[in-house]
Design an enzyme around this catalytic site. Structure first.
Site, PDB file in Angstrom:
ATOM      1  N   SER A  92       0.814  -1.227   0.000  1.00 24.53           N
ATOM      2  CA  SER A  92       0.000   0.000   0.000  1.00 24.53           C
ATOM      3  C   SER A  92       0.843   1.272   0.000  1.00 24.53           C
ATOM      4  CB  SER A  92      -0.914   0.011   1.231  1.00 24.53           C
ATOM      5  OG  SER A  92      -1.567   1.265   1.296  1.00 24.53           O
ATOM      6  N   LYS A  93       0.442   2.203  -0.865  1.00 20.73           N
ATOM      7  CA  LYS A  93       1.107   3.498  -0.941  1.00 20.73           C
ATOM      8  C   LYS A  93       0.481   4.501   0.024  1.00 20.73           C
ATOM      9  CE  LYS A  93       2.787   4.355  -5.699  1.00 20.73           C
ATOM     10  NZ  LYS A  93       4.084   3.834  -5.523  1.00 20.73           N
TER      11      LYS A  93
ATOM     12  N   LYS B  70     -13.373  -4.246   3.562  1.00 24.04           N
ATOM     13  CA  LYS B  70     -14.217  -3.042   3.473  1.00 24.04           C
ATOM     14  C   LYS B  70     -15.664  -3.295   3.914  1.00 24.04           C
ATOM     15  CE  LYS B  70     -11.497  -0.943  -0.107  1.00 24.04           C
ATOM     16  NZ  LYS B  70     -11.454  -0.242  -1.363  1.00 24.04           N
TER      17      LYS B  70
ATOM     18  N   ASN C 159     -14.346   2.553   3.280  1.00 19.67           N
ATOM     19  CA  ASN C 159     -12.888   2.550   3.078  1.00 19.67           C
ATOM     20  C   ASN C 159     -12.172   3.565   3.959  1.00 19.67           C
ATOM     21  OD1 ASN C 159     -13.419   5.009   1.708  1.00 19.67           O
ATOM     22  ND2 ASN C 159     -11.648   4.688   0.396  1.00 19.67           N
TER      23      ASN C 159
ATOM     24  N   GLY D 279     -16.326  -5.215  -2.961  1.00 21.96           N
ATOM     25  CA  GLY D 279     -16.601  -3.892  -2.414  1.00 21.96           C
ATOM     26  C   GLY D 279     -16.378  -2.761  -3.412  1.00 21.96           C
TER      27      GLY D 279
ATOM     28  N   GLY E 181      -4.698   1.942 -11.324  1.00 19.59           N
ATOM     29  CA  GLY E 181      -5.511   2.550 -10.273  1.00 19.59           C
ATOM     30  C   GLY E 181      -4.856   3.707  -9.528  1.00 19.59           C
TER      31      GLY E 181
HETATM   32  P1  NDP Z   1     -13.132  -7.742  -2.673  1.00 19.97           P
HETATM   33  O1  NDP Z   1     -12.389  -8.788  -1.930  1.00 19.97           O
HETATM   34  O2  NDP Z   1     -14.286  -7.082  -2.037  1.00 19.97           O
HETATM   35  O3  NDP Z   1     -13.649  -8.359  -4.081  1.00 19.97           O
HETATM   36  C1  NDP Z   1     -12.802  -9.064  -4.902  1.00 19.97           C
HETATM   37  C2  NDP Z   1     -13.546  -9.525  -6.168  1.00 19.97           C
HETATM   38  O4  NDP Z   1     -12.532 -10.076  -7.015  1.00 19.97           O
HETATM   39  C3  NDP Z   1     -14.590 -10.603  -5.959  1.00 19.97           C
HETATM   40  O5  NDP Z   1     -15.680 -10.369  -6.843  1.00 19.97           O
HETATM   41  C4  NDP Z   1     -13.873 -11.901  -6.343  1.00 19.97           C
HETATM   42  O6  NDP Z   1     -14.719 -12.852  -6.934  1.00 19.97           O
HETATM   43  C5  NDP Z   1     -12.941 -11.383  -7.423  1.00 19.97           C
HETATM   44  N1  NDP Z   1     -11.706 -12.154  -7.560  1.00 19.97           N
HETATM   45  C6  NDP Z   1     -10.721 -12.299  -6.642  1.00 19.97           C
HETATM   46  N2  NDP Z   1      -9.709 -13.040  -7.162  1.00 19.97           N
HETATM   47  C7  NDP Z   1     -10.071 -13.342  -8.425  1.00 19.97           C
HETATM   48  C8  NDP Z   1      -9.449 -14.085  -9.465  1.00 19.97           C
HETATM   49  N3  NDP Z   1      -8.259 -14.652  -9.306  1.00 19.97           N
HETATM   50  N4  NDP Z   1     -10.099 -14.195 -10.654  1.00 19.97           N
HETATM   51  C9  NDP Z   1     -11.306 -13.613 -10.833  1.00 19.97           C
HETATM   52  N5  NDP Z   1     -11.955 -12.919  -9.879  1.00 19.97           N
HETATM   53  C10 NDP Z   1     -11.336 -12.782  -8.691  1.00 19.97           C
HETATM   54  O7  NDP Z   1     -12.018  -6.661  -3.128  1.00 19.97           O
HETATM   55  P2  NDP Z   1     -12.131  -5.074  -3.296  1.00 19.97           P
HETATM   56  O8  NDP Z   1     -13.290  -4.770  -4.164  1.00 19.97           O
HETATM   57  O9  NDP Z   1     -12.004  -4.398  -1.995  1.00 19.97           O
HETATM   58  O10 NDP Z   1     -10.756  -4.731  -4.079  1.00 19.97           O
HETATM   59  C11 NDP Z   1     -10.525  -5.264  -5.363  1.00 19.97           C
HETATM   60  C12 NDP Z   1      -9.230  -4.723  -5.972  1.00 19.97           C
HETATM   61  O11 NDP Z   1      -9.291  -3.313  -6.161  1.00 19.97           O
HETATM   62  C13 NDP Z   1      -7.984  -4.967  -5.100  1.00 19.97           C
HETATM   63  O12 NDP Z   1      -6.952  -5.413  -5.941  1.00 19.97           O
HETATM   64  C14 NDP Z   1      -7.689  -3.609  -4.496  1.00 19.97           C
HETATM   65  O13 NDP Z   1      -6.303  -3.478  -4.229  1.00 19.97           O
HETATM   66  C15 NDP Z   1      -8.122  -2.684  -5.624  1.00 19.97           C
HETATM   67  N6  NDP Z   1      -8.510  -1.341  -5.160  1.00 19.97           N
HETATM   68  C16 NDP Z   1      -7.816  -0.228  -5.579  1.00 19.97           C
HETATM   69  C17 NDP Z   1      -8.184   1.037  -5.184  1.00 19.97           C
HETATM   70  C18 NDP Z   1      -7.418   2.222  -5.662  1.00 19.97           C
HETATM   71  O14 NDP Z   1      -7.516   3.276  -5.049  1.00 19.97           O
HETATM   72  N7  NDP Z   1      -6.687   2.124  -6.748  1.00 19.97           N
HETATM   73  C19 NDP Z   1      -9.312   1.264  -4.281  1.00 19.97           C
HETATM   74  C20 NDP Z   1     -10.015   0.054  -3.941  1.00 19.97           C
HETATM   75  C21 NDP Z   1      -9.598  -1.192  -4.334  1.00 19.97           C
HETATM   76  P3  NDP Z   1     -15.668 -13.857  -6.048  1.00 19.97           P
HETATM   77  O15 NDP Z   1     -16.914 -13.095  -5.759  1.00 19.97           O
HETATM   78  O16 NDP Z   1     -15.875 -14.998  -6.986  1.00 19.97           O
HETATM   79  O17 NDP Z   1     -14.860 -14.217  -4.833  1.00 19.97           O
END
Ligand code: NDP
Length: 263
Positions: free
Chosen positions: A14-15, A63, A84, A123, A228
């Site tokens: 994390s940054k 989250k 968040n 989330g 992102g």
């Molecule tokens: P969640 O854990 O809430 O959701 C993750 C989702 O990804 C789920 O729908 C899950 O599917 C799916 N998933 C996980 N692994 C895989 C895979 N290998 N192949 C396909 N689908 C997959 O995560 P968040 O929504 O909180 O965060 C998601 C990403 O966004 C993270 O990488 C986070 O670092 C990034 N992020 C970046 C931000 C930024 O400011 N740039 C802000 C917020 C998040 P299933 O339902 O089937 O489990």
């Protein structure tokens, strides 16, 4: 001195500490921001108060647990059940969500968006889908598993798993899965992504600081894409305003944070 932290698993990448500490230092705000590796989301509130935090950010996968942990949730976070940003307000835990506005800020340069395909149903997907629908942007969710789709259908999105998906033309496709964060996985099967990306104007990934396998594919198709980082900046600026109780101008916060991306 006030103490802030980010909770996540993983969290080492994390940054956020760098971003927020840059603002505190530049603006002589007496605070320090650290990171906390949290395995169990149900321990979030207890850990927050044990550490004596004034505020925190929350990242994957906590989250939704953060929403549950709050004594009060305000603003946009209330409509999505995803938090968040946490603030300690006289011993009460107050929750906010700054991700969706941060993302809208980051895609301004793409111009008018007609429709969006969101990969993932966690989330971040919830926050973005709700914001898009509020802005009259048609929104489709594509997820590897079925369970979380009901929420999005209720919201007014198209929502399917990989097997049932029929691709159309999208202005923007966004990866909100964590595929590619700590591995070399794609967020959907390769052939499916080929079909999607051949019929898309812009691509974005919520993951920042690296070219994920998904962004690499977008690059191979010569699509305009972004990681992102700008979303991170946008959500960070809005969170920092909450941390300092709006005592620092937004422009000052943004300038200091932007500089931290060059460190
Ligand atoms: P969640 O854990 O809430 O959701 C993750 C989702 O990804 C789920 O729908 C899950 O599917 C799916 N998933 C996980 N692994 C895989 C895979 N290998 N192949 C396909 N689908 C997959 O995560 P968040 O929504 O909180 O965060 C998601 C990403 O966004 C993270 O990488 C986070 O670092 C990034 N992020 C970046 C931000 C930024 O400011 N740039 C802000 C917020 C998040 P299933 O339902 O089937 O489990």
């Amino acid at each position: 001195m006030q103490l802030f932290s980010i909770f996540g698993n993983p969290v080492a990448h994390s940054k956020s500490p760098l971003m927020h500490n840059s603002v505190f230092k530049k603006c002589n705000y007496n605070a320090c921001y650290t990171r906390t590796h949290l395995l169990d989301g149900s321990k979030l509130k207890e850990t927050f108060f044990k550490l004596g935090l004034s505020g925190a950010n929350v990242t994957v996968p906590h989250k939704e647990a953060a929403y549950q942990a709050c004594d009060e949730v305000r603003g946009f976070a209330k409509s999505i059940g995803v938090v968040n940003t946490l603030i300690n307000e006289n011993g009460r835990l107050i929750g906010y969500n700054t991700d969706a506005d941060g993302f809208l800020y980051s895609i301004k340069e793409f111009g008018k968006i007609k429709n969006v395909l969101i990969l993932g149903a966690g989330g971040t997907a919830k926050a973005l889908a709700t914001k898009f629908l509020q802005n009259n942007i048609e929104t489709t969710i594509l997820n590897r598993s079925f369970n979380r789709l009901h929420y999005f259908k209720e919201l007014g999105c198209e929502a399917t798993t990989w097997n049932d998906f029929k691709s159309i033309h999208y202005t923007l496709v966004i990866n909100t899965t964590s595929a590619g964060l700590n591995d070399n996985e794609l967020p959907a099967p390769n052939e499916l992504l080929d079909t999607i990306l051949q019929n898309t104007d812009f691509v974005a990934d919520a993951i920042y600081g690296k070219i994920t396998p998904f962004l690499q594919k977008a690059k191979d198709y010569n699509l305009t894409y972004k990681d992102g980082a700008d979303m991170l900046l946008g959500q960070g600026v809005l969170a920092n305003e909450l941390f300092v109780s709006y005592s620092i101008e937004k422009e000052e916060i943004q300038k200091a944070m932007q500089k931290s991306f060059l460190l």
